[in-house]
Design a protein around this motif. Structure first.
Motif, short mmCIF file in Angstrom:
data_model
loop_
_atom_site.label_atom_id
_atom_site.label_comp_id
_atom_site.label_asym_id
_atom_site.label_seq_id
_atom_site.Cartn_x
_atom_site.Cartn_y
_atom_site.Cartn_z
N ASN A 1 0.84 -1.20 0.00
CA ASN A 1 0.00 0.00 0.00
C ASN A 1 0.87 1.26 0.00
OD1 ASN A 1 -2.01 1.92 0.52
ND2 ASN A 1 -1.88 1.56 2.74
N ALA A 2 0.85 1.97 -1.12
CA ALA A 2 1.74 3.12 -1.29
C ALA A 2 1.53 4.19 -0.21
CB ALA A 2 1.54 3.73 -2.67
N GLU A 3 0.30 4.39 0.20
CA GLU A 3 0.04 5.43 1.23
C GLU A 3 0.66 5.04 2.58
OE1 GLU A 3 -3.84 7.63 1.57
OE2 GLU A 3 -4.39 6.13 0.08
N GLY A 4 0.60 3.75 2.87
CA GLY A 4 1.21 3.26 4.11
C GLY A 4 2.72 3.44 4.06
N VAL A 5 3.30 3.11 2.91
CA VAL A 5 4.75 3.27 2.72
C VAL A 5 5.13 4.72 2.97
CG1 VAL A 5 6.61 3.23 0.98
CG2 VAL A 5 4.92 1.37 1.06
N ALA A 6 4.32 5.63 2.39
CA ALA A 6 4.63 7.06 2.49
C ALA A 6 4.52 7.55 3.94
CB ALA A 6 3.69 7.85 1.59
N PHE A 7 3.54 7.03 4.68
CA PHE A 7 3.36 7.50 6.05
C PHE A 7 4.63 7.26 6.88
CE2 PHE A 7 2.33 6.47 10.51
CZ PHE A 7 2.04 7.76 10.93
N THR B 1 10.61 -6.13 3.15
CA THR B 1 10.12 -4.91 2.50
C THR B 1 10.46 -3.69 3.35
OG1 THR B 1 8.32 -6.24 1.63
CG2 THR B 1 8.06 -3.85 1.48
N ALA B 2 10.24 -3.81 4.67
CA ALA B 2 10.56 -2.68 5.55
C ALA B 2 12.06 -2.38 5.51
CB ALA B 2 10.11 -3.00 6.98
N PHE B 3 12.90 -3.41 5.49
CA PHE B 3 14.36 -3.19 5.43
C PHE B 3 14.72 -2.44 4.14
CE2 PHE B 3 14.81 -7.47 7.89
CZ PHE B 3 14.49 -6.83 9.08
N GLU B 4 14.09 -2.88 3.05
CA GLU B 4 14.37 -2.29 1.75
C GLU B 4 13.92 -0.82 1.70
OE1 GLU B 4 13.83 -5.65 -1.14
OE2 GLU B 4 12.50 -4.09 -1.93
N LEU B 5 12.72 -0.59 2.24
CA LEU B 5 12.14 0.75 2.17
C LEU B 5 12.84 1.75 3.08
CD1 LEU B 5 8.32 -0.14 2.30
CD2 LEU B 5 9.50 0.94 0.37
N TYR B 6 13.15 1.30 4.30
CA TYR B 6 13.59 2.26 5.33
C TYR B 6 15.00 2.00 5.85
CZ TYR B 6 8.47 2.54 5.29
OH TYR B 6 7.17 2.63 4.89
N GLY B 7 15.63 0.96 5.34
CA GLY B 7 16.93 0.53 5.87
C GLY B 7 18.02 1.57 5.75
N ASP B 8 17.87 2.51 4.80
CA ASP B 8 18.91 3.54 4.66
C ASP B 8 18.83 4.56 5.79
OD1 ASP B 8 16.46 4.41 3.73
OD2 ASP B 8 17.32 5.79 2.25
N ARG B 9 17.68 4.62 6.51
CA ARG B 9 17.53 5.62 7.57
C ARG B 9 17.24 5.01 8.95
NH1 ARG B 9 13.08 7.99 4.40
NH2 ARG B 9 13.47 5.98 3.44
N ILE C 1 18.12 -12.96 10.05
CA ILE C 1 19.07 -13.37 9.00
C ILE C 1 18.98 -12.39 7.82
CG2 ILE C 1 19.61 -15.19 7.30
CD1 ILE C 1 18.51 -17.22 9.47
N ALA C 2 17.74 -12.08 7.43
CA ALA C 2 17.54 -11.16 6.28
C ALA C 2 18.12 -9.78 6.60
CB ALA C 2 16.05 -11.05 5.97
N CYS C 3 17.91 -9.32 7.80
CA CYS C 3 18.40 -7.99 8.18
C CYS C 3 19.93 -7.95 8.05
CB CYS C 3 17.96 -7.67 9.61
SG CYS C 3 18.45 -6.04 10.16
#
Ligand code: BG6
Length: 478
Positions: free
Chosen positions: A93-99, A148-156, A206-208
């Motif tokens: 859900n793009a809106e959730g990602v953006a929040f 998905t969360a690691f990919e989306l927000y892992g840089d911050r 492990i994924a992290c």
């Protein structure tokens, strides 16, 4: 041990505060979010409004500005799984990602380190309908969500927590709503679910490590030291039983990758043994945390048999995550006459906090962070919009003092995040049970204007942070 000299809190210590998505965000069906088990739980509509909670979803900028004023160096919050994946898996859900992107950016803008819990009680309803944690497909859904969360927000985001209070979800499945009412063989089912959650956690760790080598990840159980009702050996044994079943079962699996022997024998005796494979055990051995986060509110006291039991058996009291409860062949939760209680019957035991931190550190030798600790109370907003919560200041003062003693004992600790940054809805006792440094103007069903007011504890904690924990006792202007 009485220290002549105390070790100061380390430089860069993460003074913080915590919340969880379903208790603070509101917007339960906005922004494309799917329902979670909490939105469907029957207990929630009766006690309080869970749909708006503290309206943090719409007011996060104002809230983060207040957190910055408070001086937080870290803010622990959770991602609502069904905000990212309304169906638990499948379409994002793009809106959730953006929040969460905006929330994290806002925190970073204020130099507040995000500390992100992946899953805090709010399993997507779509997964629950298919069997929830009893269904091994939920493991894959969780791992996909985590990746998905690691990919989306892992840089911050540098610090991740896997599952909040998994032990409470298993021990108190009825309170937290893990298990749909009427589930046959509930205890056996819960221990199978526990095994699945453990696997999900190990795979996420492990994924992290693969995806974000600079990031750190750990579990976040609720850990309490357990006292025996007396020095009678049988009582000591009962305390030992309960420690294994309540605490070490979860942390041994997370840190050592094996089942705790006493907890295993308990499950065997009771007929609760989960089905496990050697391949799964290999995954559990492979997934290792970088640190241990733990929530602590109170200690527990247990005896070997019923003659000791008293208060804990009264009607209604068993329905609470901080009470030991009773299992007549293993342990019996009893009163502890040495300790005071809060307005909700939870013990207040700062020394138990030090003992708990020592026990965890000694057993696992991993650095620790406290991700919850605090006092639920009936706060009163005065006519001039003040909250004189000196009782909360006293609770936090005494616990932080013990934390410094634990550090002086040699415990490695890198942060402290009391519950909660801002008032939010309690798991099962409504908004009347307040924990925050910031008052939110609403009642159980009358949402009023949801305005924010700084409590006296806000000014006090601000000073604590400014002085890196060296000024706990000084009064504050309020
Ligand atoms: C922990 C949970 O069990 O304790 C939180 O992680 C919860 O979600 C907190 O709010 C306090 O418990 P309660 O029942 O008073 O809200």
């Amino acid at each position: 041990m009485k220290h002549q000299q105390l070790t100061p809190f380390p430089d860069g210590f993460l003074w913080g505060a915590s919340t969880s998505a379903y208790q603070v965000e509101g917007a339960w069906n906005e922004g494309g979010k799917g329902p979670s088990v909490i939105d469907k739980a029957t207990f929630s509509d009766k006690i309080t409004d869970f749909t708006v909670t503290s309206d943090h979803y719409h007011r996060f900028k104002q809230d983060v500005a207040l957190f910055a004023e408070l001086g937080l160096r870290t803010y622990r919050f959770s991602i609502a799984w069904s905000r990212l994946f309304p169906q638990g898996s499948g379409e994002l859900n793009a809106e959730g990602v953006a929040f969460y992107q905006q929330l994290i950016d806002e925190l970073r803008h204020h130099n507040i380190e995000p500390l992100v819990t992946l899953y805090h009680f709010d399993l997507p309803w779509a997964l629950q309908e298919k069997g929830g944690w009893s269904d091994p497909a939920t493991i894959d859904a969780f791992v996909h969500f985590a990746r998905t969360a690691f990919e989306l927000y892992g840089d911050r985001v540098n610090y991740w927590l896997t599952i909040n209070e998994q032990n409470m979800m298993i021990l108190k499945g009825d309170v937290i709503g893990t298990l749909p009412p009427g589930t046959p063989d509930p205890q056996k089912t819960l221990y199978q679910q526990n095994h699945h959650m453990m696997l999900a956690q190990a795979k996420a760790m492990i994924a992290c490590h693969e995806m974000l080598p600079q990031a750190k990840i750990g579990p976040a159980p609720n850990i309490s030291c357990v006292y025996p009702a007396s020095s009678r050996p049988e009582d000591v044994l009962a305390a030992n039983n309960f420690t294994s079943i309540r605490n070490w079962l979860y942390l041994d699996l997370a840190c050592f990758g094996h089942y705790n022997a006493v907890a295993w024998s308990f499950m065997r005796e009771k007929g609760y043994l989960p089905t496990i494979t050697e391949q799964e055990m290999a995954i559990l051995r492979q997934g290792k945390p970088d640190f241990i986060a733990f929530n602590y509110y109170a200690s527990a006291t247990v005896g070997a048999d019923l003659p000791y039991s008293n208060g804990e058996q009264e009607a209604g009291k068993l329905l609470d995550q901080q009470l030991a409860g009773i299992d007549t062949i293993v342990y019996v939760g009893v009163e502890n006459r040495w300790l005071k209680k809060n307005q909700f019957n939870w013990y207040i035991d700062p020394v138990g906090f030090r003992i708990t931190a020592r026990q965890i550190y000694e057993r696992y030798r991993l650095t620790l962070i406290v991700t919850e600790n605090g006092l639920g109370a009936f706060d009163e907003l005065t006519a001039d919009n003040k909250v004189h919560d000196d009782y909360r200041i006293a609770y936090l003062h005494d616990h932080i003092e013990q934390l410094q003693l634990a550090i002086s004992d040699g415990v490695e600790l890198f942060g402290y995040c009391p519950w909660s940054a801002i008032d939010l809805v309690s798991t099962h006792q409504g908004i009347r049970k307040r924990y925050g440094f910031i008052y939110v103007n609403r009642d159980e069903h009358d949402l009023k204007d949801l305005a924010r007011f700084k409590k006296k504890s806000f000014s006090w904690y601000q000073r604590v942070i400014q002085t890196n924990g060296q000024n706990l006792s000084e009064g504050v202007d309020y």
